[in-house]
Structures are given as structure tokens and as C-alpha cells.
Design a protein around this motif. Structure first.
Motif, PDB file in Angstrom:
ATOM      1  N   LYS A 139      31.714  40.052  42.163  1.00 23.43           N
ATOM      2  CA  LYS A 139      32.711  40.110  41.086  1.00 23.43           C
ATOM      3  C   LYS A 139      34.106  39.841  41.644  1.00 23.43           C
ATOM      4  N   PHE A 140      34.435  40.445  42.784  1.00 24.95           N
ATOM      5  CA  PHE A 140      35.756  40.245  43.372  1.00 24.95           C
ATOM      6  C   PHE A 140      35.929  38.827  43.904  1.00 24.95           C
ATOM      7  N   ILE A 141      34.872  38.248  44.437  1.00 18.34           N
ATOM      8  CA  ILE A 141      34.940  36.877  44.943  1.00 18.34           C
ATOM      9  C   ILE A 141      35.190  35.903  43.800  1.00 18.34           C
ATOM     10  N   LEU A 142      34.524  36.122  42.668  1.00 20.86           N
ATOM     11  CA  LEU A 142      34.614  35.196  41.545  1.00 20.86           C
ATOM     12  C   LEU A 142      35.827  35.427  40.639  1.00 20.86           C
ATOM     13  N   THR A 143      36.475  36.560  40.795  1.00 18.49           N
ATOM     14  CA  THR A 143      37.642  36.856  39.964  1.00 18.49           C
ATOM     15  C   THR A 143      38.775  35.897  40.305  1.00 18.49           C
ATOM     16  N   GLU A 144      39.479  35.452  39.280  1.00 19.55           N
ATOM     17  CA  GLU A 144      40.634  34.583  39.466  1.00 19.55           C
ATOM     18  C   GLU A 144      41.611  35.230  40.438  1.00 19.55           C
ATOM     19  N   ALA A 145      42.195  34.415  41.305  1.00 22.13           N
ATOM     20  CA  ALA A 145      43.090  34.940  42.344  1.00 22.13           C
ATOM     21  C   ALA A 145      44.171  35.854  41.774  1.00 22.13           C
ATOM     22  N   GLN A 147      44.052  37.739  39.221  1.00 21.51           N
ATOM     23  CA  GLN A 147      43.484  38.988  38.721  1.00 21.51           C
ATOM     24  C   GLN A 147      42.872  39.839  39.841  1.00 21.51           C
ATOM     25  N   ARG A 148      42.545  39.201  40.963  1.00 25.17           N
ATOM     26  CA  ARG A 148      41.826  39.893  42.045  1.00 25.17           C
ATOM     27  C   ARG A 148      42.574  41.132  42.516  1.00 25.17           C
ATOM     28  N   SER A 149      43.881  41.008  42.736  1.00 26.92           N
ATOM     29  CA  SER A 149      44.625  42.166  43.237  1.00 26.92           C
ATOM     30  C   SER A 149      44.613  43.300  42.221  1.00 26.92           C
ATOM     31  N   LYS A 150      44.677  42.967  40.937  1.00 21.15           N
ATOM     32  CA  LYS A 150      44.621  44.011  39.908  1.00 21.15           C
ATOM     33  C   LYS A 150      43.263  44.700  39.889  1.00 21.15           C
ATOM     34  N   GLU A 151      42.196  43.916  40.058  1.00 20.50           N
ATOM     35  CA  GLU A 151      40.844  44.495  40.090  1.00 20.50           C
ATOM     36  C   GLU A 151      40.688  45.441  41.287  1.00 20.50           C
ATOM     37  N   VAL A 152      41.189  45.015  42.439  1.00 21.97           N
ATOM     38  CA  VAL A 152      41.103  45.851  43.640  1.00 21.97           C
ATOM     39  C   VAL A 152      41.949  47.114  43.457  1.00 21.97           C
ATOM     40  N   GLN A 153      43.135  46.962  42.876  1.00 19.02           N
ATOM     41  CA  GLN A 153      43.984  48.127  42.629  1.00 19.02           C
ATOM     42  C   GLN A 153      43.294  49.123  41.701  1.00 19.02           C
ATOM     43  N   THR A 154      42.626  48.627  40.680  1.00 25.32           N
ATOM     44  CA  THR A 154      41.899  49.503  39.767  1.00 25.32           C
ATOM     45  C   THR A 154      40.772  50.216  40.499  1.00 25.32           C
TER      46      THR A 154
END
Length: 178
Positions: A139-145, A147-154
Motif C-alpha cells: 500500500k505504501f509503495i503504490l501510494t502517490e508520492a 500522499q505517502r508521507s501523510k499515510e506514514v504519518q497516520t
């Protein structure tokens, strides 16, 4: 921080009865498809959090812990499905064991029955980043660049980091103008 000493898995997912001794060191799980690698990861996550991440979230449909956690041959006996995880807690210089059963996943049995040990397990259970299954990594690999930092922060429970970053930048700018 905890270090896994051993894990005992009984009637969980694809594992009938397995004990692994990790002796506080790093470990690698390898094997062919269908040999139980993910089951070991699921068991460790279950012991620490009372959940199996692969059974919830997008794309899992109606999967439930009670229906899909027990080994297929122990489905009618959820009390038989259990995981005991023994860990070493360096800050406390103590070993402790947490045991969970599928029937009552939120009711962990922790020994020793010590508030400081329980606090460590509570802290670990609050952090889902302790175990990232293949699905979450992809999921993190495929997430748009963007959005990736927001996903990791969450994931790391750092949702307010953008606000902190903006405040620090404003402060830096003010200091540079003095």
C-alpha cells in the motif's frame, strides 16, 4: 522496546502447534508459499494487539477474527486458538509473557501481573506500526508520492506533524529576520 524470546502458537490460522525460540535476537522467517510464514507474523501481531491486520480493512470483505483466526480444524473450538509471546523488556530488565485467545482477543493474560509490564504491552498495542504485513507495505509503495508521507504519518500516529512543521518554519523565518 521489547525483544521477543519465544512464541507459542496453537491452532491459529494455518498453524496447529508451533514454538519458536528467538532468544531476544533478530530472526528471519523463510519458506515456500503456504508454509505458515504469514501465520507466524499474524500470531505475533495478535499476541501484541489482539488483532490480525490481514483480516480487516479494505479488500477483506466479511472476514472476522473469530471465523478466520482459528485453524480450520479448530474453528468450532476458539478457546484452543491461542498465542503466548514471551518478551524481554530491557527498560525493566524483566521477561514477561502475554497470552491471548481468539475467543476473547482483548482480554490478554500478562505475567508477571505487574503494572509496569502491563504498561509496556499497552504501549505496544497502541502502535500498529510494529508489524507491517505485505499488504500494508505494498500500500505504501503504490501510494502517490504526495500522499505517502501523510499515510506514514497516520500509521505512526503523527497526524499533527504538518502543523508542527509549519510552526517550526514560521519560527525559523521570524528568527532569520531578526
Amino acid at each position: 522496546m521489547i525483544k521477543i524470546e519465544s512464541v507459542h502458537i496453537k491452532e491459529l490460522r494455518g498453524i496447529r502447534d508451533l514454538t519458536l525460540n528467538m532468544t531476544r535476537g533478530s530472526f528471519v522467517i523463510s519458506g515456500q508459499n503456504g508454509t505458515g510464514k504469514s501465520g507466524v507474523v499474524d500470531a505475533i501481531q495478535f499476541a501484541l494487539t489482539g488483532e490480525i491486520g490481514r483480516l480487516k480493512g479494505a479488500g477483506t470483505g466479511d472476514l472476522t477474527l473469530s471465523d478466520h483466526g482459528p485453524h480450520v480444524e479448530a474453528k468450532d473450538y476458539p478457546d484452543a486458538s491461542a498465542v503466548s509471546l514471551t518478551v524481554y523488556i530491557p527498560d525493566l530488565k524483566k521477561s514477561a509473557t502475554i497470552t491471548r485467545k481468539i475467543r476473547k482477543p482483548k482480554q490478554a493474560v500478562i505475567t508477571p501481573n505487574d503494572p509496569s509490564v502491563k504498561a509496556v504491552f499497552d504501549e505496544v498495542a497502541q502502535h500498529p506500526e510494529i508489524i507491517l504485513a505485505r499488504r500494508e507495505i505494498i500500500k505504501f509503495i503504490l501510494t502517490e508520492a504526495g500522499q505517502r508521507s501523510k499515510e506514514v504519518q497516520t500509521l505512526l500516529k503523527l497526524d499533527d506533524i504538518d502543523q508542527s512543521r509549519a510552526t517550526l518554519k514560521t519560527t525559523e523565518n521570524k528568527l532569520n529576520t531578526i
